[in-house]
Design a protein around this motif. Structure first.
Motif, PDB file in Angstrom:
ATOM      1  N   TYR A 241      12.284  33.675  22.397  1.00  0.00           N
ATOM      2  CA  TYR A 241      13.452  34.542  22.592  1.00  0.00           C
ATOM      3  C   TYR A 241      13.322  35.820  21.762  1.00  0.00           C
ATOM      4  N   GLU A 242      12.909  35.674  20.506  1.00  0.00           N
ATOM      5  CA  GLU A 242      12.786  36.845  19.646  1.00  0.00           C
ATOM      6  C   GLU A 242      11.631  37.734  20.090  1.00  0.00           C
ATOM      7  N   TRP A 243      10.553  37.141  20.552  1.00  0.00           N
ATOM      8  CA  TRP A 243       9.457  37.954  21.082  1.00  0.00           C
ATOM      9  C   TRP A 243       9.922  38.775  22.288  1.00  0.00           C
ATOM     10  N   PHE A 244      10.786  38.172  23.097  1.00  0.00           N
ATOM     11  CA  PHE A 244      11.225  38.847  24.314  1.00  0.00           C
ATOM     12  C   PHE A 244      12.257  39.939  24.026  1.00  0.00           C
ATOM     13  N   PHE A 245      13.261  39.640  23.200  1.00  0.00           N
ATOM     14  CA  PHE A 245      14.369  40.568  23.010  1.00  0.00           C
ATOM     15  C   PHE A 245      14.211  41.465  21.781  1.00  0.00           C
ATOM     16  N   ASP A 246      13.613  40.935  20.708  1.00  0.00           N
ATOM     17  CA  ASP A 246      13.537  41.712  19.468  1.00  0.00           C
ATOM     18  C   ASP A 246      12.183  42.354  19.236  1.00  0.00           C
ATOM     19  N   GLY A 247      11.176  41.922  19.988  1.00  0.00           N
ATOM     20  CA  GLY A 247       9.844  42.461  19.798  1.00  0.00           C
ATOM     21  C   GLY A 247       9.591  43.691  20.662  1.00  0.00           C
ATOM     22  N   THR A 248       8.359  44.150  20.635  1.00  0.00           N
ATOM     23  CA  THR A 248       7.961  45.288  21.452  1.00  0.00           C
ATOM     24  C   THR A 248       7.607  44.811  22.859  1.00  0.00           C
ATOM     25  N   TRP A 249       7.333  45.784  23.737  1.00  0.00           N
ATOM     26  CA  TRP A 249       6.966  45.447  25.114  1.00  0.00           C
ATOM     27  C   TRP A 249       5.683  44.624  25.157  1.00  0.00           C
ATOM     28  N   THR A 250       4.797  44.851  24.197  1.00  0.00           N
ATOM     29  CA  THR A 250       3.522  44.116  24.192  1.00  0.00           C
ATOM     30  C   THR A 250       3.711  42.653  23.815  1.00  0.00           C
ATOM     31  N   GLN A 251       4.862  42.292  23.219  1.00  0.00           N
ATOM     32  CA  GLN A 251       5.104  40.901  22.827  1.00  0.00           C
ATOM     33  C   GLN A 251       5.802  40.098  23.926  1.00  0.00           C
ATOM     34  N   ARG A 252       6.331  40.763  24.926  1.00  0.00           N
ATOM     35  CA  ARG A 252       7.016  40.036  25.991  1.00  0.00           C
ATOM     36  C   ARG A 252       6.089  39.096  26.757  1.00  0.00           C
ATOM     37  N   PRO A 253       4.858  39.509  27.070  1.00  0.00           N
ATOM     38  CA  PRO A 253       3.948  38.530  27.698  1.00  0.00           C
ATOM     39  C   PRO A 253       3.713  37.299  26.833  1.00  0.00           C
ATOM     40  N   LEU A 254       3.759  37.463  25.483  1.00  0.00           N
ATOM     41  CA  LEU A 254       3.606  36.303  24.595  1.00  0.00           C
ATOM     42  C   LEU A 254       4.769  35.328  24.786  1.00  0.00           C
ATOM     43  N   ALA A 255       5.972  35.870  24.964  1.00  0.00           N
ATOM     44  CA  ALA A 255       7.138  35.011  25.182  1.00  0.00           C
ATOM     45  C   ALA A 255       6.977  34.203  26.463  1.00  0.00           C
ATOM     46  N   PHE A 256       6.565  34.864  27.542  1.00  0.00           N
ATOM     47  CA  PHE A 256       6.372  34.154  28.805  1.00  0.00           C
ATOM     48  C   PHE A 256       5.214  33.164  28.706  1.00  0.00           C
ATOM     49  N   ALA A 257       4.157  33.544  28.001  1.00  0.00           N
ATOM     50  CA  ALA A 257       3.004  32.655  27.864  1.00  0.00           C
ATOM     51  C   ALA A 257       3.374  31.394  27.085  1.00  0.00           C
ATOM     52  N   SER A 258       4.158  31.561  26.020  1.00  0.00           N
ATOM     53  CA  SER A 258       4.534  30.394  25.216  1.00  0.00           C
ATOM     54  C   SER A 258       5.410  29.432  26.011  1.00  0.00           C
ATOM     55  N   MET A 259       6.357  29.959  26.779  1.00  0.00           N
ATOM     56  CA  MET A 259       7.213  29.088  27.576  1.00  0.00           C
ATOM     57  C   MET A 259       6.452  28.477  28.748  1.00  0.00           C
ATOM     58  N   THR A 260       5.474  29.208  29.284  1.00  0.00           N
ATOM     59  CA  THR A 260       4.646  28.647  30.353  1.00  0.00           C
ATOM     60  C   THR A 260       3.827  27.470  29.833  1.00  0.00           C
ATOM     61  N   VAL A 261       3.264  27.616  28.645  1.00  0.00           N
ATOM     62  CA  VAL A 261       2.488  26.530  28.039  1.00  0.00           C
ATOM     63  C   VAL A 261       3.370  25.310  27.811  1.00  0.00           C
ATOM     64  N   MET A 262       4.593  25.520  27.308  1.00  0.00           N
ATOM     65  CA  MET A 262       5.507  24.400  27.078  1.00  0.00           C
ATOM     66  C   MET A 262       5.906  23.729  28.390  1.00  0.00           C
ATOM     67  N   THR A 263       6.161  24.539  29.425  1.00  0.00           N
ATOM     68  CA  THR A 263       6.566  23.971  30.715  1.00  0.00           C
ATOM     69  C   THR A 263       5.444  23.159  31.340  1.00  0.00           C
ATOM     70  N   VAL A 264       4.237  23.697  31.320  1.00  0.00           N
ATOM     71  CA  VAL A 264       3.091  22.970  31.874  1.00  0.00           C
ATOM     72  C   VAL A 264       2.872  21.667  31.114  1.00  0.00           C
ATOM     73  N   THR A 265       3.023  21.704  29.801  1.00  0.00           N
ATOM     74  CA  THR A 265       2.862  20.495  28.987  1.00  0.00           C
ATOM     75  C   THR A 265       3.896  19.441  29.365  1.00  0.00           C
ATOM     76  N   ILE A 266       5.153  19.851  29.508  1.00  0.00           N
ATOM     77  CA  ILE A 266       6.224  18.915  29.838  1.00  0.00           C
ATOM     78  C   ILE A 266       6.024  18.333  31.232  1.00  0.00           C
ATOM     79  N   VAL A 267       5.674  19.177  32.203  1.00  0.00           N
ATOM     80  CA  VAL A 267       5.466  18.689  33.578  1.00  0.00           C
ATOM     81  C   VAL A 267       4.298  17.706  33.624  1.00  0.00           C
ATOM     82  N   THR A 268       3.212  18.019  32.917  1.00  0.00           N
ATOM     83  CA  THR A 268       2.048  17.128  32.892  1.00  0.00           C
ATOM     84  C   THR A 268       2.408  15.777  32.275  1.00  0.00           C
ATOM     85  N   LEU A 269       3.118  15.809  31.156  1.00  0.00           N
ATOM     86  CA  LEU A 269       3.517  14.563  30.507  1.00  0.00           C
ATOM     87  C   LEU A 269       4.509  13.782  31.362  1.00  0.00           C
ATOM     88  N   THR A 270       5.367  14.490  32.103  1.00  0.00           N
ATOM     89  CA  THR A 270       6.311  13.815  32.988  1.00  0.00           C
ATOM     90  C   THR A 270       5.579  13.001  34.041  1.00  0.00           C
TER      91      THR A 270
END
Length: 288
Positions: A241-270
């Motif tokens: 959240y902070e990378w997306f809203f409080d960081g620079t434009w270059t950090q927004r892809p990091l926010a999406f990448a981190s949540m994508t990694v978490m989502t893929v992990t959860i779906v795989t474990l499910t």
């Protein structure tokens, strides 16, 4: 038309719209998240993932998130199982069900705020302790809210998830065959033998599924860590959240990448948890 009259197929057809809606929302979110994580400075690149996996702040946050989630899940599951096991006869009565399920009426954000009111150094419990002479001043009360160990976050999730565990386990206890317990007692088994032999094999697959539901929810939750957490270490959703809203434009892809990694992990474990629990149930039905 015969297909719609088939009693075995009909439940799946009735659930199909809800399943397609949930699957569509999940797929849409995943596609958008992956697209944004691969889009950096008007070009397509996997640089966000390389930067994420070399970012020490992300690994610290991920480890912190895992510990908080694991502790909250284990405590909520053990307490919920204990309440269901020892108070089963009471929980079958409506008034006791109402008492145990009261926390489910509160959203998680409200539950977190209630923890602040109760357990902060200026909260109700510290005030009562001060007036009773247990502590000499309010500052002597242990820091349980907005602390680095995440005690406030854990307290919130444990208090909120215990009723969910009880709700999920009650139907299983209703279906347990009491004749198995009588057999174990007749053969001289203790209370622990009764539980491990006549109940645990039937509870185990559901407990694993409940534990994973709690783990996945807490692992990806935002509001409670945002309210009760500290600036460092942060749980991963708050960091994203902070990378997306409080960081620079270059950090927004990091926010999406981190949540994508978490989502893929959860779906795989499910998928893994569901398939293993279903195999266990299949063996259990065959008596093996």
């Amino acid at each position: 038309m015969k297909l719609f009259r088939n009693k075995q197929v009909l439940p799946y057809l009735q659930l199909a719209p809800a399943f397609l809606l949930i699957a569509g929302l999940l797929a849409n979110g995943m596609i958008n998240g992956i697209t944004e994580s691969l889009h950096m400075e008007f070009s397509w690149s996997t640089e966000a993932y390389r930067a994420l996996f070399t970012e020490s702040l992300f690994w610290t946050s991920l480890w912190y998130t895992f510990l908080i989630t694991l502790i909250s899940t284990i405590l909520g599951l053990l307490i919920g199982l204990g309440i269901t096991h020892f108070l089963f006869s009471y929980l079958m009565k409506d008034r006791w069900k109402a008492v145990i399920w009261v926390p489910m009426l509160f959203p998680h954000f409200a539950a977190g705020y209630l923890i602040v009111l109760l357990f902060s150094d200026s909260g109700w419990i510290s005030g009562f302790s001060y007036h009773l002479g247990v502590i000499s001043q309010l500052g002597d009360f242990p820091n349980l809210v907005n602390d680095k160990k995440g005690v406030g976050i854990i307290l919130t999730y444990v208090w909120k998830e215990i009723p969910f565990v009880v709700l999920m386990l009650l139907p299983i206890y209703v279906q347990l065959d009491n004749r198995l317990k009588d057999v174990v007692r007749t053969l001289g088994g203790s209370k622990s033998n009764v539980f491990l032999t006549a109940q645990w094999p039937f509870l185990w697959p559901s407990i694993i599924e409940i534990a994973f539901i709690l783990f996945a929810f807490i692992f990806a939750a935002f509001e409670v860590p945002y309210l009760l957490g500290v600036t460092f270490p942060q749980m991963t959703p708050v960091l994203a959240y902070e990378w997306f809203f409080d960081g620079t434009w270059t950090q927004r892809p990091l926010a999406f990448a981190s949540m994508t990694v978490m989502t893929v992990t959860i779906v795989t474990l499910t998928i893994a948890v569901y398939s293993s629990s279903q195999k266990y149930r299949h063996r259990l039905m065959k008596g093996s």
